[in-house]
Design a protein around this motif. Structure first.
Motif, PDB file in Angstrom:
ATOM      1  N   ARG A 282       0.910  -1.494   0.100  1.00 43.86           N
ATOM      2  CA  ARG A 282      -0.028  -0.007   0.108  1.00 43.86           C
ATOM      3  C   ARG A 282       0.690   1.200  -0.172  1.00 43.86           C
ATOM      4  O   ARG A 282       0.582   2.188  -0.616  1.00 43.86           O
ATOM      5  N   SER A 283       2.031   1.123   0.753  1.00 46.19           N
ATOM      6  CA  SER A 283       2.891   2.426   0.899  1.00 46.19           C
ATOM      7  C   SER A 283       3.484   2.720  -0.534  1.00 46.19           C
ATOM      8  O   SER A 283       4.002   3.868  -0.664  1.00 46.19           O
ATOM      9  N   ASN A 284       3.443   1.402  -1.330  1.00 51.44           N
ATOM     10  CA  ASN A 284       4.128   1.744  -2.855  1.00 51.44           C
ATOM     11  C   ASN A 284       3.036   2.057  -3.847  1.00 51.44           C
ATOM     12  O   ASN A 284       3.414   1.666  -5.104  1.00 51.44           O
ATOM     13  N   GLY A 285       1.819   2.380  -3.403  1.00 54.01           N
ATOM     14  CA  GLY A 285       0.891   2.517  -4.326  1.00 54.01           C
ATOM     15  C   GLY A 285       0.133   1.274  -5.237  1.00 54.01           C
ATOM     16  O   GLY A 285      -0.310   1.216  -6.080  1.00 54.01           O
ATOM     17  N   LEU A 286       0.558  -0.106  -4.555  1.00 55.88           N
ATOM     18  CA  LEU A 286       0.192  -1.081  -5.064  1.00 55.88           C
ATOM     19  C   LEU A 286      -1.132  -1.979  -4.480  1.00 55.88           C
ATOM     20  O   LEU A 286      -1.541  -1.827  -3.447  1.00 55.88           O
ATOM     21  N   LYS A 287      -1.773  -2.531  -5.185  1.00 60.04           N
ATOM     22  CA  LYS A 287      -3.348  -3.030  -4.641  1.00 60.04           C
ATOM     23  C   LYS A 287      -2.850  -4.362  -4.153  1.00 60.04           C
ATOM     24  O   LYS A 287      -2.230  -5.196  -4.615  1.00 60.04           O
ATOM     25  N   ILE A 288      -3.367  -4.490  -2.695  1.00 63.85           N
ATOM     26  CA  ILE A 288      -3.088  -5.778  -1.832  1.00 63.85           C
ATOM     27  C   ILE A 288      -3.590  -6.904  -2.477  1.00 63.85           C
ATOM     28  O   ILE A 288      -2.884  -7.721  -2.602  1.00 63.85           O
ATOM     29  N   SER A 289      -4.782  -6.746  -3.061  1.00 61.04           N
ATOM     30  CA  SER A 289      -5.668  -7.995  -3.552  1.00 61.04           C
ATOM     31  C   SER A 289      -5.115  -8.354  -4.860  1.00 61.04           C
ATOM     32  O   SER A 289      -5.042  -9.788  -5.023  1.00 61.04           O
ATOM     33  N   SER A 290      -4.714  -7.580  -5.516  1.00 65.39           N
ATOM     34  CA  SER A 290      -3.858  -7.980  -6.633  1.00 65.39           C
ATOM     35  C   SER A 290      -2.852  -8.921  -6.603  1.00 65.39           C
ATOM     36  O   SER A 290      -2.200  -9.861  -7.217  1.00 65.39           O
ATOM     37  N   TYR A 291      -1.687  -8.437  -5.583  1.00 66.29           N
ATOM     38  CA  TYR A 291      -0.801  -9.308  -5.072  1.00 66.29           C
ATOM     39  C   TYR A 291      -1.107 -10.501  -4.845  1.00 66.29           C
ATOM     40  O   TYR A 291      -0.501 -11.619  -5.079  1.00 66.29           O
ATOM     41  N   PHE A 292      -1.721 -10.572  -3.815  1.00 69.32           N
ATOM     42  CA  PHE A 292      -2.212 -11.992  -3.295  1.00 69.32           C
ATOM     43  C   PHE A 292      -2.839 -12.937  -4.231  1.00 69.32           C
ATOM     44  O   PHE A 292      -2.522 -14.071  -4.286  1.00 69.32           O
ATOM     45  N   LYS A 293      -3.614 -12.359  -4.921  1.00 69.85           N
ATOM     46  CA  LYS A 293      -4.286 -13.162  -6.261  1.00 69.85           C
ATOM     47  C   LYS A 293      -3.198 -13.470  -7.063  1.00 69.85           C
ATOM     48  O   LYS A 293      -3.151 -14.765  -7.710  1.00 69.85           O
ATOM     49  N   GLY A 294      -2.223 -12.783  -7.522  1.00 73.23           N
ATOM     50  CA  GLY A 294      -1.143 -12.933  -8.294  1.00 73.23           C
ATOM     51  C   GLY A 294      -0.122 -13.961  -7.727  1.00 73.23           C
ATOM     52  O   GLY A 294       0.363 -14.956  -8.778  1.00 73.23           O
ATOM     53  N   ALA A 295       0.349 -13.688  -6.697  1.00 71.17           N
ATOM     54  CA  ALA A 295       1.438 -14.745  -5.919  1.00 71.17           C
ATOM     55  C   ALA A 295       0.838 -15.831  -5.311  1.00 71.17           C
ATOM     56  O   ALA A 295       1.585 -16.716  -5.046  1.00 71.17           O
ATOM     57  N   TRP A 296      -0.542 -15.873  -5.070  1.00 73.26           N
ATOM     58  CA  TRP A 296      -0.995 -17.080  -4.284  1.00 73.26           C
ATOM     59  C   TRP A 296      -0.383 -18.751  -4.875  1.00 73.26           C
ATOM     60  O   TRP A 296      -0.440 -19.778  -4.144  1.00 73.26           O
ATOM     61  N   PRO A 297      -0.565 -18.754  -6.407  1.00 72.26           N
ATOM     62  CA  PRO A 297      -0.247 -20.211  -6.622  1.00 72.26           C
ATOM     63  C   PRO A 297       1.335 -20.554  -6.178  1.00 72.26           C
ATOM     64  O   PRO A 297       1.423 -21.599  -5.811  1.00 72.26           O
ATOM     65  N   ALA A 298       2.185 -19.618  -6.134  1.00 70.20           N
ATOM     66  CA  ALA A 298       3.479 -19.791  -5.578  1.00 70.20           C
ATOM     67  C   ALA A 298       3.750 -20.000  -4.321  1.00 70.20           C
ATOM     68  O   ALA A 298       4.196 -20.972  -3.589  1.00 70.20           O
ATOM     69  N   ILE A 299       2.766 -19.262  -3.372  1.00 69.68           N
ATOM     70  CA  ILE A 299       2.766 -19.400  -1.804  1.00 69.68           C
ATOM     71  C   ILE A 299       2.141 -20.628  -1.464  1.00 69.68           C
ATOM     72  O   ILE A 299       2.607 -21.258  -0.639  1.00 69.68           O
ATOM     73  N   GLN A 300       0.990 -21.099  -2.199  1.00 69.10           N
ATOM     74  CA  GLN A 300       0.770 -22.470  -2.093  1.00 69.10           C
ATOM     75  C   GLN A 300       1.165 -23.616  -1.970  1.00 69.10           C
ATOM     76  O   GLN A 300       1.330 -24.442  -1.431  1.00 69.10           O
ATOM     77  N   LEU A 301       1.953 -23.385  -3.162  1.00 74.50           N
ATOM     78  CA  LEU A 301       3.134 -24.554  -3.506  1.00 74.50           C
ATOM     79  C   LEU A 301       4.179 -24.595  -2.599  1.00 74.50           C
ATOM     80  O   LEU A 301       4.383 -25.806  -2.075  1.00 74.50           O
ATOM     81  N   ALA A 302       4.547 -23.459  -2.243  1.00 76.45           N
ATOM     82  CA  ALA A 302       5.575 -23.525  -1.014  1.00 76.45           C
ATOM     83  C   ALA A 302       5.093 -23.838   0.175  1.00 76.45           C
ATOM     84  O   ALA A 302       6.025 -24.613   0.744  1.00 76.45           O
ATOM     85  N   PHE A 303       3.921 -23.912   0.429  1.00 78.47           N
ATOM     86  CA  PHE A 303       3.446 -24.149   1.889  1.00 78.47           C
ATOM     87  C   PHE A 303       3.617 -25.702   1.763  1.00 78.47           C
ATOM     88  O   PHE A 303       3.766 -26.481   2.702  1.00 78.47           O
ATOM     89  N   VAL A 304       2.920 -26.487   0.729  1.00 77.68           N
ATOM     90  CA  VAL A 304       2.659 -27.905   0.786  1.00 77.68           C
ATOM     91  C   VAL A 304       4.252 -28.550   0.500  1.00 77.68           C
ATOM     92  O   VAL A 304       4.339 -29.732   0.830  1.00 77.68           O
ATOM     93  N   SER A 305       5.059 -27.733  -0.224  1.00 77.49           N
ATOM     94  CA  SER A 305       6.146 -28.522  -0.840  1.00 77.49           C
ATOM     95  C   SER A 305       7.331 -28.418   0.383  1.00 77.49           C
ATOM     96  O   SER A 305       8.540 -28.975   0.122  1.00 77.49           O
ATOM     97  N   ARG A 306       7.530 -27.249   1.097  1.00 76.22           N
ATOM     98  CA  ARG A 306       8.516 -26.840   1.927  1.00 76.22           C
ATOM     99  C   ARG A 306       9.868 -26.415   1.272  1.00 76.22           C
ATOM    100  O   ARG A 306      10.647 -26.963   1.768  1.00 76.22           O
ATOM    101  N   SER A 307       9.789 -26.162  -0.073  1.00 75.75           N
ATOM    102  CA  SER A 307      10.949 -25.884  -0.660  1.00 75.75           C
ATOM    103  C   SER A 307      10.868 -24.565  -1.520  1.00 75.75           C
ATOM    104  O   SER A 307      10.226 -24.484  -2.540  1.00 75.75           O
ATOM    105  N   SER A 308      11.840 -23.675  -0.998  1.00 79.97           N
ATOM    106  CA  SER A 308      11.927 -22.380  -2.054  1.00 79.97           C
ATOM    107  C   SER A 308      12.376 -22.543  -3.227  1.00 79.97           C
ATOM    108  O   SER A 308      11.962 -22.041  -4.427  1.00 79.97           O
ATOM    109  N   ILE A 309      13.186 -23.656  -3.257  1.00 77.27           N
ATOM    110  CA  ILE A 309      14.195 -23.813  -4.718  1.00 77.27           C
ATOM    111  C   ILE A 309      13.075 -24.745  -5.476  1.00 77.27           C
ATOM    112  O   ILE A 309      13.068 -24.326  -6.855  1.00 77.27           O
TER     113      ILE A 309
END
Length: 491
Positions: A282-309
């Motif tokens: 928000r402090s950088n003028g970006l929509k919060i909902s757009s970020y989470f919607k866009g990044a969620w596939p990676a966040i979701q996979l990271a949670f179950v895989s436990r691997s950033s790499i």
């Protein structure tokens, strides 16, 4: 005069289009994999061990499915990182702000890490996890390996041009006699990044003589990406296996004596993910909902895989396709972040864990110690870059503070449970920083950011039109844009 009319064709003669079986959206498939994984995990847990005391067949099956998926993802990471960075550097020949982008990226790594470790220290003092634990120090045991400040040099300098590491483990019998040896091969992503940077710069300096190599690299990148997205389509199945295995095998019974500690970790992770990151956006003028919607596939996979790499290919894809970061910048920033940007593993976790170990051993921490925790969290993730696991950062923090390393043994039992949340926050930060830097530098595609379509992320790339320049339609992959394109501020 007679008029003739043509009779309409019989309905049976009209060929009806065949209906194609419409599968659920990819995001829905992931959710279904998660749900069925939970159910199968609880079923495997209720079945108990096999007759010989080993894991039952369902647990072994779930482990094999999940492990195979992560292995496939990790196998594609080295060639993907190398070809993407080399192509990216070739595309940046006219860009004058490349050094500034790199500096801003490292600066925001440090800023978000500092905020995260402050959250961790605050929660450690609030929850007092060591004082509320019923664990005895008798169960403490030193880890087999630990982090060191020299790990940066060891991780930065490639041992070979492929960035591979070979390790040998000895197998011993009951009498202590060596019965065999097993050699395993692993790769160091940071070393691959260094190698790719050197090769890319060399190709850039070589001019026309390097053009055949650059073209070959682009072709190789296109092929690697095609294979990658065949693997990514297995993500729902991999999710089923990973989460099922987690429920069937993790030490849930050991969670009770460490409940306060685990709650403090997850509260800290939630604050960073859902409070700190939205404030930064928000402090950088970006929509919060757009970020989470866009990044969620990676966040979701990271949670179950436990691997950033293992999640790296998906993280890079969401940063480019969903969040609108130019692929020339993303192909450098995301792999670097995957090795050095870990707000979950390198900031929140070691901060709360250090306070826990100090409390359980009856050691009082001073203001200087808390400052050292913050320093290690901000700088230590770079010092241990290329090494995996939160325990590396934890041992580095404990050794810097002079705390007993044996305290690590108290936390290992529930580490997999905590690692799911830590990795999710790690990957969320790895997607956040390139997005914020791109926005501040005026190169973020705001239209793409604000109109996220997560299903396009996993759509097959369209075949290129012969004669069209690379990147004309944005469907050519991570770094296959025209070599003459500049990173210009978005209009």
């Amino acid at each position: 005069m007679s008029s003739s009319t043509t009779a309409p064709p019989a309905e049976s003669a009209v060929e009806k289009p065949r209906r194609r079986l419409r599968l659920p959206s990819f995001s829905t498939q992931i959710v279904l994999g998660l749900v069925f994984g939970v159910l199968l995990g609880w079923l495997a847990l209720s079945m108990g061990p096999a007759a010989d005391g080993e894991e039952n067949w369902l647990t072994v099956t779930l482990s094999t499915i999940g492990g195979s998926f992560i292995t496939l993802l990790k196998a594609i990471v080295p060639p993907l990182v190398f070809t993407a960075i080399v192509a990216s550097i070739a595309n940046l020949r006219k860009v004058t702000n490349a050094a500034r982008l790199a500096g801003q990226t490292l600066l925001w790594f440090a800023i978000t890490a500092l905020i995260s470790v402050a959250v961790g220290i605050g929660l450690g003092l609030l929850f007092q996890p060591g004082n509320d634990s019923s664990l005895s120090t008798d169960a403490a045991a030193e880890p087999s390996s630990q982090g060191s400040w020299l790990d940066f040099l060891n991780g930065l300098i490639p041992g070979n041009y492929l960035g591979l590491d070979a390790g040998t483990s000895l197998e011993t019998g009951a009498d202590g006699v060596v019965t065999g040896a097993e050699t395993s091969i692993s790769f160091n992503v940071l070393q691959i990044v260094v190698i790719a940077l050197v090769v890319g710069i060399a190709a850039l300096k070589s001019g026309k003589a390097a053009e055949p190599f650059v073209e070959f690299n682009r072709s190789a990148l296109a092929v690697i990406q095609k294979v990658l997205w065949w693997v990514i389509r297995l993500a729902p199945l991999g999710t089923l296996g990973l989460i099922g295995r987690a429920i069937a095998t993790y030490g849930w019974d050991l969670l009770q004596p460490l409940a306060t500690f685990a709650v403090a970790i997850y509260v800290g992770l939630a604050i960073v993910l859902f409070v700190v990151y939205p404030i930064v956006l928000r402090s950088n003028g970006l929509k919060i909902s757009s970020y989470f919607k866009g990044a969620w596939p990676a966040i979701q996979l990271a949670f179950v895989s436990r691997s950033s790499i293992g999640t790296l290919p998906v993280t890079e894809r969401v940063v480019e396709r969903n969040l609108g970061v130019p692929r020339e910048y993303a192909s450098f920033a995301v792999p670097l972040a995957a090795t050095t940007k870990m707000d979950g593993c390198a900031s929140i976790y070691p901060a709360i864990s250090a306070i826990f170990v100090a409390q359980i051993f009856g050691i009082d921490l001073s203001i200087t110690d808390y400052i050292l925790i913050a320093f290690v969290s901000v700088v230590g993730s770079a010092a241990t870059a290329g090494l995996t696991g939160a325990l590396v950062m934890l041992t580095l923090t404990l050794s810097t503070l002079g705390l007993p390393l044996a305290g690590v043994g108290l936390l290992i039992a529930i580490d997999p449970i905590l690692d799911m949340g830590r990795t999710a926050v790690n990957v969320a930060g790895q997607a956040l920083v390139p997005t914020v830097v791109a926005k501040r530098e005026g190169i973020l595609d705001l239209e793409q950011y604000d109109s996220v379509n997560t299903e396009d992320l996993f759509a097959d790339d369209e075949p290129e039109v012969e004669g069209a320049s690379d990147g004309a339609d944005g469907t050519d992959g991570i770094a296959g844009t025209s070599e003459d394109r500049e990173l210009e501020p978005a209009r």
